[in-house]
Every structure is written in C-alpha cells, then in structure tokens.
Scaffold this motif. Sequence first.
Motif, PDB file in Angstrom:
ATOM      1  N   TYR A  98      14.960 -10.107 -24.719  1.00  0.00           N
ATOM      2  CA  TYR A  98      16.106 -10.670 -25.431  1.00  0.00           C
ATOM      3  C   TYR A  98      16.589 -11.966 -24.777  1.00  0.00           C
ATOM      4  CZ  TYR A  98      20.198 -11.058 -28.320  1.00  0.00           C
ATOM      5  OH  TYR A  98      21.122 -11.519 -29.234  1.00  0.00           O
TER       6      TYR A  98
ATOM      7  N   ARG B  21      25.483  -8.579 -29.102  1.00  0.00           N
ATOM      8  CA  ARG B  21      24.456  -8.687 -28.075  1.00  0.00           C
ATOM      9  C   ARG B  21      24.250 -10.141 -27.648  1.00  0.00           C
ATOM     10  NH1 ARG B  21      18.986  -5.477 -29.367  1.00  0.00           N
ATOM     11  NH2 ARG B  21      20.591  -3.872 -29.679  1.00  0.00           N
TER      12      ARG B  21
ATOM     13  N   THR C 200      25.125 -11.623 -23.899  1.00  0.00           N
ATOM     14  CA  THR C 200      24.077 -12.302 -23.118  1.00  0.00           C
ATOM     15  C   THR C 200      24.520 -13.698 -22.714  1.00  0.00           C
ATOM     16  OG1 THR C 200      22.374 -11.054 -24.329  1.00  0.00           O
ATOM     17  CG2 THR C 200      21.658 -13.017 -23.127  1.00  0.00           C
TER      18      THR C 200
ATOM     19  N   LYS D  81      28.486  -5.385 -34.199  1.00  0.00           N
ATOM     20  CA  LYS D  81      28.166  -4.612 -33.008  1.00  0.00           C
ATOM     21  C   LYS D  81      27.581  -3.268 -33.407  1.00  0.00           C
ATOM     22  CE  LYS D  81      30.230  -2.765 -28.753  1.00  0.00           C
ATOM     23  NZ  LYS D  81      31.476  -2.600 -27.970  1.00  0.00           N
TER      24      LYS D  81
ATOM     25  N   ASP E 297      24.514  -1.035 -28.670  1.00  0.00           N
ATOM     26  CA  ASP E 297      24.490  -2.387 -28.097  1.00  0.00           C
ATOM     27  C   ASP E 297      24.876  -2.406 -26.626  1.00  0.00           C
ATOM     28  OD1 ASP E 297      23.419  -3.883 -30.061  1.00  0.00           O
ATOM     29  OD2 ASP E 297      25.283  -4.721 -30.820  1.00  0.00           O
TER      30      ASP E 297
ATOM     31  N   TYR F  50      22.153  -0.706 -24.480  1.00  0.00           N
ATOM     32  CA  TYR F  50      20.954  -1.555 -24.462  1.00  0.00           C
ATOM     33  C   TYR F  50      21.196  -2.786 -23.589  1.00  0.00           C
ATOM     34  CZ  TYR F  50      17.088  -4.466 -26.063  1.00  0.00           C
ATOM     35  OH  TYR F  50      15.966  -5.257 -26.111  1.00  0.00           O
ATOM     36  N   PHE F  51      22.366  -3.377 -23.718  1.00  0.00           N
ATOM     37  CA  PHE F  51      22.676  -4.573 -22.937  1.00  0.00           C
ATOM     38  C   PHE F  51      22.684  -4.268 -21.439  1.00  0.00           C
ATOM     39  CE2 PHE F  51      25.969  -7.083 -20.759  1.00  0.00           C
ATOM     40  CZ  PHE F  51      25.417  -8.345 -20.883  1.00  0.00           C
TER      41      PHE F  51
END
Length: 658
Positions: free
Chosen positions: A302, A393, A397, A465, A469, A472-473
């Motif tokens: 990602y 996400r 990031t 969202k 999320d 996973y993040f």
Amino acid sequence: MIINMNRQEKQQRFSNDHWLNCKHTEQRGVKPVLFVYNARPYDRGTWNEVPCKRIRLSSVKEHEQSAAHRDVIKREVQSVTNQNIGEVINTEIGNDAITAAFTVLYFLAKRRIPHTTNYEPTLDLLTQLGLSVKQDLNICKNVTYTSERSIQEMLSILSAILEEKTINELKKSEFYSIMLDETTDISTIEKMTLNCRYLNSSGHLVVKFLKLIDPLKQRDDDQSLTLNAECITNHVLDYLRGKELSHDCLVGIGTDGASVMTGKHSGVVKRLQNFAGRAIGIHCTAHRLQLASSQAANAVPYVKKFTSILRQLYDFYNNSAVRMAGLMDIQTTLNEKQLKPIEPSSTRWLSIEQSVTRLKNTFVSVLLSLDHEGEERGDAKAAGLHTLMSLWRFIATMLLLCDILPHVSRLSKALQAEDFEYCHIKPLVKSTVASLNNMKTREGTNLREIEGFIARIEDDHAVKKRKDDEEYFQVHIREKYISTLVNNVENRFPDEDTSILGKFRVFDPNFLSSEEVVSDDVTKLAAQFLGIPGNDVNNEWDGYRTYARETLLKLPEVTSGSVIEHLCTTRSLRCMFPTVVQLAKIYRVLPCHTADSERTFSQLKLIKTVPRNRLNEATLDSLIRIATDGPAVEDYDYSAAVKRWASEKNRCVRVILK
C-alpha cells in the motif's frame, strides 16, 4: 616563367607593368629575360608551372582585362591595406579596458547568465551608465573584442586559471580522493562529473570540481560507442595522466554504488585500483540511505501504491495550466496560501517527504479541486483520484509518512553536509533508528491527530472507512513499513563496520581514552595505505595516544573531527608522529558521500537549459568550474587572466600592462 626575347621594346613594355617585372639572367651564354609575377592567383600557388618561350603583347593586355587579374589586384590592395593598418589606428589598448571586459564576462558566467548573447548588451549598458568599456575595446572596425570567438577565448582563460590553481594545489597534497557520478542533461547526453578532495598547504580540506566528462565520447584508440566500466576508467585515467596527477597519492574513490562502478571483478573502482593500489572504493552514504528508504516503500504494497497516487496527482496538475489555476483559485477562496504540488521523485533524496508534507497542508483544497474537475468537467481521472484520496487508509498512510519521513530526511541532510565525517555515521544512524522504533508503539504527532484531521475534511467530503481499515493499517502498513525501514537502514549501516573505513575508529576520543587495544586496526590501516610494518606503527601510536590523553582529551567537547583537524594542521606533530599524521590526512580526504557531484549536477541543469542546449563540452566545463569553484567577482585575479590573454598569441594590438 623564362622567355628568350631580344626585342628591347617588349622588355620596356613589360617592365612598366607593376604586376610583371622584367629581370635579366644568364644561362649557357644566352641572356634571356625572366618575367616575374608580383601576385599569385587566389586558388593556387602559381600561374604556370611550365615556362613558355614566346609571349604576345596583345595577350598581356587581354589578361589585364580578365576577371581573374582584377580579382588578384583587388585582393593585393586589401592585403596591403591590412598590413598597414597599424599606421592609421592606435595599436595599443589599456589594461583597464581588458580587465573590465574579463570582469563583465566573469560576472555573467558566475551568475549563470547566457554569456555570448548578453556580453555585448552588458557593455552597452555600461556605456549608458557613463563607462567607456566598449569604446576602449573598439580599436577599429575589425578589432572590437566582442565577437563570439573572443568571448569564448576569454572564458577559456578564466576557467583555465581556476583549473591550474586546483591542479597545482592537488599536486602538492600528500593524498587526494576523487568522486564519480553520472547524469543526463537537457539534451539527453550522458555526463559524468569528476570531483576531488585534498588538503591545502595549511592542512584544511578542499573540495573542487575537476572535469565534466562525456563518457560516450570516443577516444582515439577506441571505435566503440558503449558506456561501460572500461570506457569510464579510460576517461578518468586520461584526465589524471594529462594533468600529471600521481596515482600513488589517490587513496579513495567515491561512487553512487551503481554496479558499473562497484563491480567486484571489472567495475570502475576495481580497474582504477589496478593503477592506484592503495585506493579504496566508498559507497556514498546518502545513496545508501536512499536505497534503504525506497526499498522499504516498495516492500509494503500500500505504501508503494500511495507513492504511485502521489505521482499521478502531481502529473494531473503539472500537465494542465487550467487545473493548476483552478486549484490556486480554490486555495484563495479558502484563505489558504497558494501552494503547488511537489514532484515525488525516487531518485531525489528529499522530494518524497516534501511532496507528502505539501499534500497534507493542501489536502482540503486538493479534494475540492478534484471534486470540481470530476463533477463539472467530467474528468474521470480527477474522479478516480478523489475516490482514492477520500479513503481512511490513504489519509492514515499520509499522516504516518509525515511522521516518519522527516527523520529520514534530516539524516539524509546530515550525511550530505560538506563537513560531514565518517565517524559521525554511527551516532546519527543510531539516533534515527531509535526514533523510528519508538513509532512502532507510540503514534507520531500527525497520526495522533487523525480524527481531528478527518473531522475537518468531512465538512465537505465523506471519508470512507472500512471495518478492518484500522487493523490492516496497524499490521500491514505501519508496523511492516517501520520494521522494514529500520532493518534496511541497519543493514546498510551496520553497527560494527568491518571494512577498512571502520578501522579509523582509532581516532575516536572514546578509543583514545580507553584501555581497549586497537593496535590491530592501526596496523591494518598502515598496511593498506602506507605499506609500513606493524611494529613501527604500534610504537608510534602508543606515543600519540599518551600525547592525546595529556592534551586534546582534557579539552571540552573533543570530537573525532577535532582530533583529525589538530593532526592535519599542527606542523610540529608531523615530526613527532609522521605515520599517525599521514593516516589522519588520508581519513580527512576520504569521501563519505558524493553530494558534491550532485551539487555539480544542479549547476549543470541551471546552466544548460533548453535555450542553451547546444553548449559544447569545453564551454560547459568552463561555465561549471566558474560557477562552482570560482571566487566572488571582486576576488578573482583578473591581472593573471589579462597577462595570459596578452601573451597567448600575437595580437593586432599591444596591451599596456600595469
């Protein structure tokens, strides 16, 4: 031609012609008449190679009316006029006039202003201001010293004086290192810069530009057109030999780490080591950090996707003036500062961090602009970018990178500093790694405020969202990216450096003050660079260690740099500890980075622009040398340039030197 003639009237007739002289010679008892032409034809050496025996008066008169004869007479008159030009003009020119001309040209070159097109207009401007520089240079119609040929000749002299000064200092230095790097200019021509590091007469470090090399340029003995290690090596050796620089004094070769440079068996470094046995290859620290950072980003899917979106966003606005104007209007409406997207480049060390930070600061206006372009203009690309940037996400990031990348950027800037030394790497890397490890368990300033950041966005845009999320993040983005980045940095900069460079730790004040035995390190350094037996070196090292403890180590804030500087600049120590001083000098000139080559590339791109894309190699080399290494305009030694210019060849005028 020789003609036997007995008729006195013909001899008299020919003798009256200014272009045909009559001379008597004696040959085998006969007195022939020798007719000599005063002028030669323009396109060949003589009129006739075989003499004739008869000549008619009518033929002579007919020749006088021919076009060839009139052309020769015209050229003869012009030649005589040019030869006698000194009788009608002043053949002297003052030193001040030539000095002023060199000053104007140096100013243009130093400021990276196109010199051939702006030199004469600058002289005209000085005339308007009441200075008679141009009038003093205009000796006559054909001697003005404002032609392109004269300009390039003066530019070459200005550059040659700087280069000679560098070469003379380099020859006097006990040791020196070189740095090599390649780039492509605006004309898509491969260029390689050759820079050097050496110590001047007072023992202080000097970094200079040596040569801009065209690595694809064919040598006299090479008919191939290939960019390989052999080609690069030959160009470097040709320059070193041409300037009579000793290979034995070369101790370091700094590169960007490309395979063509660092190949184990046939790289450039290996080939140069065949001529300079003591030289070692050094991989640029800034390039090593950039590789660690870029490889970490590519290892996390990602994060790699995020940088791709960042690039698409930059291209979306950069390729359209209308879109950029629309973004500026929205920022004005929101009372924001007008800021454009910054290009994210994987080859530029600091651009990713700057690009992400700029996006964070303009996030709301960019979203509004993309929404406008997508809905009102029907731009599918804008709509797609808007959808991607509205994801939770993506925002998380972005804020994570805003927390992490500044630490990497600060380390990169430190590694590129002009006064950076190898001994600083370990503590700086440790500090950065510690800061990154803390972010595994503790959120950074930007990521901690993600809820407030999203709340400001949701006034105009809905942030999408998913349920997984956050998990996973945390697992697949945050932890994985930080862990990969830390591992890459530690692998690129190991805690225990087993290379020959790591042996220079002996100059660390901690080792000088401790009882740890480092004689093996000193022995290996002396063997690599000086070829001196270990016992002699160890005895001298023990003496210096005692001296350092009694003097340097008692001073406040002693660093490795201050220890090295003291050894290189204190003349009395050269007699007492000659080997230790030599090792300190070698350590001082070894290149930790090739940032100086990158700075040369910056000058190259500022000088060779689209309007100046046809600058030849010699002119470009001179302009870069003046821009990078030339002193201030008021500090240049113009008297040396004028003397060289006056003595370089026979000139139409005589310079009155002071």
